[in-house]
Design an enzyme around this catalytic site. Structure first.
Site, PDB file in Angstrom:
ATOM      1  N   THR A  72      31.558  24.685  86.678  1.00  0.00           N
ATOM      2  CA  THR A  72      32.580  23.503  87.630  1.00  0.00           C
ATOM      3  C   THR A  72      33.519  24.996  87.956  1.00  0.00           C
ATOM      4  OG1 THR A  72      32.430  22.311  85.708  1.00  0.00           O
ATOM      5  CG2 THR A  72      33.948  21.496  87.448  1.00  0.00           C
ATOM      6  N   ASP A 116      27.811  17.098  88.088  1.00  0.00           N
ATOM      7  CA  ASP A 116      27.779  18.399  86.388  1.00  0.00           C
ATOM      8  C   ASP A 116      26.377  17.441  85.214  1.00  0.00           C
ATOM      9  OD1 ASP A 116      28.670  20.100  84.395  1.00  0.00           O
ATOM     10  OD2 ASP A 116      30.478  19.728  83.999  1.00  0.00           O
ATOM     11  N   ARG A 225      36.856  29.060  78.884  1.00  0.00           N
ATOM     12  CA  ARG A 225      36.912  27.500  78.476  1.00  0.00           C
ATOM     13  C   ARG A 225      37.750  28.610  76.586  1.00  0.00           C
ATOM     14  NH1 ARG A 225      32.957  22.780  78.170  1.00  0.00           N
ATOM     15  NH2 ARG A 225      33.072  22.914  81.002  1.00  0.00           N
TER      16      ARG A 225
END
Ligand code: ADE
Length: 349
Positions: A72, A116, A225
């Site tokens: 993303t 996504d 992340r």
């Protein structure tokens, strides 16, 4: 400018306000701030530069790989570098043909549409995408039965960027339409994760000691992340205890989060332990592991396995999953003799 459609992808929807704001703040906004994935970055820069020189929109792009590696983020970065507006949605958010038709007809020339979890797109809807991607056409059927007719709308030139954690679930006609390229994101090296943590700490305005950065990096599953998530939890711990982020803060925070020295979570350890203790190290099928651990098969395959395989703790064989010697060593277990899994009737007496 970057905008989001209201069909924002599910995982992002689950983030609370502040968390989402921070995630956006930590997202790199220039190529130089995006660490790692060097080959992909080089390819994308060429794709973008060449399209710009021709005065065209870049061709459609597919990113795949385990969650949290920056798919993303790359879509946002591409839009920003290309001065394009980004519309964000996800496979499961597009429920009806009309949802996709509305997204496509609301695009302006040069926009980037990011889908996504494209592997979760309904197959009927997928077929609407083919002509849209290939020829910029939207074919809509009006009416039913013998009086039904198709109308064709011309779409403005746009770029589709799609992301998936499950490339094998994509049909080959869909895969083949990403003419700009299909890129697999790789796990990050520890030095890359360290750089990402140091950058994020600076953006968050927190003081962090170098050995604390190294410790968080070691336990971040080679995933930005997770590195950012652990950094934020360590910051919270330091704040509540009126201290800075040092090695002790990190150790205590990660113990509270049940994350071990290799970055394994409680569920990773449960999976490995089950294979070793209940199935003599395997091979054992995914369905059986799921049933024995009460974890969803999809979660095991998507979240746990890629990192366990990357660590060399787990092997996928045609007969099922196998715990390696490294996994035994990590769990402090001794490997026993291989279990004879053949039916009794086939065993030699
Ligand atoms: N955040 C997510 N992915 C990143 C990357 N590759 N570099 C810097 N920050 C990131």
């Amino acid at each position: 400018m970057t905008t989001e459609t209201k069909n924002i992808s599910e995982p992002e929807n689950l983030l609370r306000g502040e968390e989402k704001y921070l995630d956006n703040a930590l997202r790199p906004s220039k190529w130089d701030d995006y660490i790692g994935q060097t080959t992909i970055k080089e390819n994308l820069k060429i794709l973008l530069g060449a399209a710009k020189a021709r005065g065209q929109t870049p061709e459609h792009i597919l990113f795949y790989g385990p969650p949290g590696l920056g798919k993303t983020t790359l879509a946002h970065l591409l839009a920003r570098e290309n001065n394009s507006q980004l519309k964000v949605t996800s496979g499961p958010a597009i429920e009806k043909v009309g949802d996709l038709a509305s997204l496509l007809t609301n695009l302006s020339a040069g926009d980037i549409l990011f889908i996504d979890e494209i592997h979760r797109l309904n197959k009927l809807i997928e077929e609407i995408l083919y002509p849209a991607m290939e020829a910029g056409n939207l074919n809509i059927i009006i009416g039913k039965g013998p009086s039904a007719r198709t109308i064709q709308l011309d779409l403005p030139p746009f770029t589709l960027i799609a992301a998936t954690t499950r490339i094998a679930l994509l049909s080959s006609p869909l895969r083949s339409r990403f003419s700009g390229g299909t890129f697999r994101l790789e796990f990050y090296t520890t030095p890359e994760i360290e750089t990402i943590i140091a950058r994020s700490a600076a953006i968050l305005g927190v003081i962090i000691e170098p050995n604390a950065i190294t410790e968080i990096a070691k336990r971040s599953r080679s995933t930005p992340r997770i590195a950012n998530h652990l950094l934020k939890r360590c910051r919270d711990f330091a704040q509540v205890n009126n201290t800075t982020i040092n090695l002790e803060t990190v150790m205590k925070t990660l113990r509270l989060l049940s994350i071990d020295e290799a970055g394994l979570s409680y569920s990773d350890r449960k999976i490995i332990e089950t294979i070793i203790d209940k199935f003599a190290g395997g091979p054992v099928g995914l369905g059986t592991i799921g049933a024995a651990t009460s974890e969803e098969e999809e979660t095991i395959e998507e979240i746990n396995e890629p990192y366990l395989i990357q660590l060399g703790f787990l092997e996928r064989t045609p007969r099922g999953r196998l715990a390696t010697q490294k996994a035994y060593d990590h769990m402090g277990k001794i490997k026993g003799p291989a279990k004879d899994t053949r039916p009794t009737s086939q065993r030699l007496l």
